[in-house]
Design an enzyme around this catalytic site. Structure first.
Site, PDB file in Angstrom:
ATOM      1  N   GLU A  44       0.831  -1.201   0.000  1.00 53.01           N
ATOM      2  CA  GLU A  44       0.000   0.000   0.000  1.00 53.01           C
ATOM      3  C   GLU A  44       0.869   1.256   0.000  1.00 53.01           C
ATOM      4  O   GLU A  44       1.892   1.313   0.687  1.00 53.01           O
ATOM      5  CB  GLU A  44      -0.888  -0.025   1.248  1.00 53.01           C
ATOM      6  CG  GLU A  44      -1.772   1.189   1.438  1.00 53.01           C
ATOM      7  CD  GLU A  44      -2.486   1.173   2.781  1.00 53.01           C
ATOM      8  OE1 GLU A  44      -3.442   1.955   2.948  1.00 53.01           O
ATOM      9  OE2 GLU A  44      -2.097   0.378   3.662  1.00 53.01           O
TER      10      GLU A  44
ATOM     11  N   LYS B 167      -9.783   1.698  -2.982  1.00 50.69           N
ATOM     12  CA  LYS B 167     -10.230   1.234  -1.672  1.00 50.69           C
ATOM     13  C   LYS B 167     -11.639   1.751  -1.388  1.00 50.69           C
ATOM     14  O   LYS B 167     -11.920   2.935  -1.568  1.00 50.69           O
ATOM     15  CB  LYS B 167      -9.270   1.714  -0.584  1.00 50.69           C
ATOM     16  CG  LYS B 167      -9.543   1.112   0.780  1.00 50.69           C
ATOM     17  CD  LYS B 167      -8.500   1.563   1.796  1.00 50.69           C
ATOM     18  CE  LYS B 167      -8.753   0.903   3.148  1.00 50.69           C
ATOM     19  NZ  LYS B 167      -7.804   1.392   4.171  1.00 50.69           N
TER      20      LYS B 167
ATOM     21  N   CYS C 107      -5.236  -2.638   3.097  1.00 43.36           N
ATOM     22  CA  CYS C 107      -5.151  -2.372   4.528  1.00 43.36           C
ATOM     23  C   CYS C 107      -6.163  -3.232   5.288  1.00 43.36           C
ATOM     24  O   CYS C 107      -6.170  -4.443   5.153  1.00 43.36           O
ATOM     25  CB  CYS C 107      -5.357  -0.877   4.786  1.00 43.36           C
ATOM     26  SG  CYS C 107      -5.038  -0.366   6.489  1.00 43.36           S
TER      27      CYS C 107
END
Length: 531
Positions: A279, A352, A402
């Site tokens: 990420e 995301k 995440c």
């Protein structure tokens, strides 16, 4: 008075030990399920035998407050060590979050104690009914904790039993199903007040049956191999979080990832077809990167004959002139146009969708808190609920970023065929930057979460992280390869994609919510008839 203090101390000790049962270290993996059940049994006994509903709520809240405070201590590291928050405020922040989260299990215990008040005389089936009600209430509030205010389902008790036969329920009922069985077993243990009592042993016997059924379910072939295995290289740059956004050190961190991605394959190992980087490998927006840097990445893709997938913060401009910001994964190869890279418009892209409050979006009224934490890149737009997997070779890879892998139902749409009839994802991939949490339990707890997502979906998962844990997990939730934490390196793995849908993949949380509803409605009806 002494007896009350003794009981409170025992409950606090159980809560502290309970906090250790969500991932290996310091406790060994084989012990986690036992510790999870027996410490929760202490809480169940204290709550269900409380002299009043108010005392039941307080006892449950005390147990859970201790458990959350210890289990989430690593948030102090992110807020103080890397977020720059003063130590007293960071510590207070951890405690405040923990006592808030404790409201959910406390209320679950209050509800269970309200439905099933303690009785001196009991039928052989009473312990079973109490265990079912306790399990239903606990699981309901675990589900609510995963849903309310965007949800924070970390430390769901289901993650503590990944290395036990109970995990076999994962492909059927998901993590909340594991929580239900675990909570039932805990209440059954709590009911064993008199050794050898058949009245109390019946619930324990049912718990044993549920565990054994879970073991049998784990033997079923929930998915089947799809296509040829994919050679993947997972990159772990190990850029210290305190250096990641330092302008003087950004170039060194980016160069380290570039060099790791460009390493030649090991002797007799296949050249990687897909290279995955963590990420926000780029600590700046894609259009702030010099074109020659993007050309260097394209050169790596050409030399490796590979697709590169990297975490990138994107600054996107819509046709109507609006600027959007996303935390994304971009996939590209040697032939990807430079304009697509600088514009963030590559054919393979994942944005995301489940953002972190305060870290990635600012809840109303909390701008002051975000400013205090000094978090860069902290206000993003959400991605779509369904985004097509990346197609590489015979495999289709669904990315999540995440802590999105905490939210199992949100990963499921990628498993289904799309509108054009193309098959769903065969491999899951998580990219994270866990550098925010140092070398703490957070890393190992996150690994447990990823393992359970693989069990639920019967899909392999690969994880590429900045500081750890970078690993490959098979479709049964077993870790087959892993890099040491806080060391730079690459992990070459061959991943066999899988197809087919588990019951959980088909229905998500609907089945366990149905079970909870039936149990609670039946229990409420029984209470009403008794009145």
């Amino acid at each position: 008075m002494k007896r009350g203090l003794y009981g409170a101390g025992l409950l606090a000790a159980a809560g502290a030990l309970h906090a250790l049962s969500f991932a290996p270290g310091p406790l060994p993996a084989w012990s986690l399920a036992w510790v999870q059940v027996f410490t929760l049994a202490v809480a169940a006994h204290a709550v269900l035998q409380a002299p009043s509903r108010r005392r039941a709520w307080v006892r449950g809240w005390g147990f859970a407050s201790v458990s959350f405070t210890i289990g989430l201590y690593w948030l102090y590291v992110s807020m103080h060590d890397y977020g720059g928050m003063a130590a007293p405020l960071a510590a207070a922040g951890v405690v405040a979050l923990s006592v808030f989260l404790a409201i959910f299990p406390a209320t679950a215990g209050w509800l269970a104690r309200s439905i099933c008040p303690p009785r001196s005389a009991a039928s052989p089936w009473r312990a079973c009914r109490v265990a079912l009600v306790w399990a239903a209430c606990w699981t309901l509030f675990e589900w609510l904790r995963a849903t309310v205010m965007t949800g924070f389902p970390w430390l769901n008790i289901g993650y503590g039993v990944v290395d036990s036969p109970i995990a076999g329920w994962g492909p059927v009922l998901g993590v909340h199903g594991l929580a239900f069985v675990t909570a039932f077993a805990a209440a059954a243990v709590a009911s064993l007040r008199a050794a050898g009592s058949a009245r109390q042993a019946l619930a324990a016997g049912m718990a044993v049956v549920l565990v054994l059924v879970g073991g049998l379910l784990s033997l079923l072939p929930w998915s089947r191999p799809q296509g040829e295995p994919l050679a993947i290289r997972l990159v772990q740059g190990n850029v210290e979080q305190s250096q990641k956004f330092d302008l003087a050190l950004m170039e060194a961190g980016l160069r380290r990832h570039l060099e790791l991605a460009a390493l030649p394959a090991e002797p007799r190992a296949p050249r990687p077809e897909l290279i995955i980087l963590p990420e926000t490998v780029l600590p700046v927006f894609q259009d702030q990167l010099a074109p020659q840097v993007w050309e260097a990445w394209k050169t790596v893709a050409a030399r490796q004959s590979a697709t590169i997938a990297m975490g990138v913060p994107l600054r996107l401009r819509d046709p109507d002139g609006r600027t959007r910001y996303t935390n994304s994964v971009m996939g590209f190869g040697a032939d990807t146009p430079l304009a697509d890279l600088t514009g963030g418009s590559t054919a393979m892209r994942y944005d995301k969708q489940h953002l972190v409050p305060w870290g990635e979006f600012v809840p109303p009224g909390f701008r002051w808190f975000v400013d205090m934490l000094q978090i860069p890149l902290g206000d993003f737009d959400r991605g779509a609920a369904y985004q097509p997997p990346f197609v590489v070779g015979d495999q289709r890879i669904a990315f999540n970023i995440c802590y999105e892998d905490l939210f199992g139902p949100e990963l499921l749409p990628a498993l289904y065929p799309d509108a054009q009839g193309q098959g769903g994802a065969t491999i899951l991939a998580n990219v994270s930057n866990l550098g925010w949490f140092g070398n703490t339990w957070a890393l190992r707890q996150h690994m447990q979460i990823g393992r359970l997502r693989s069990i639920e979906t019967a899909r392999p998962m690969v994880t590429a992280t900045n500081t750890g844990i970078t690993a490959a997990i098979d479709a049964h939730g077993r870790v087959v390869a892993q890099l040491a934490t806080h060391q730079p390196g690459v992990l070459p793995v061959s991943v066999q994609g899988m197809s087919g849908l588990t019951l959980y993949a088909r229905f998500g949380d609907k089945l366990i919510l149905l079970i909870i509803g039936v149990v609670l409605v039946a229990a409420a009806a029984r209470v009403r008839r008794r009145r």
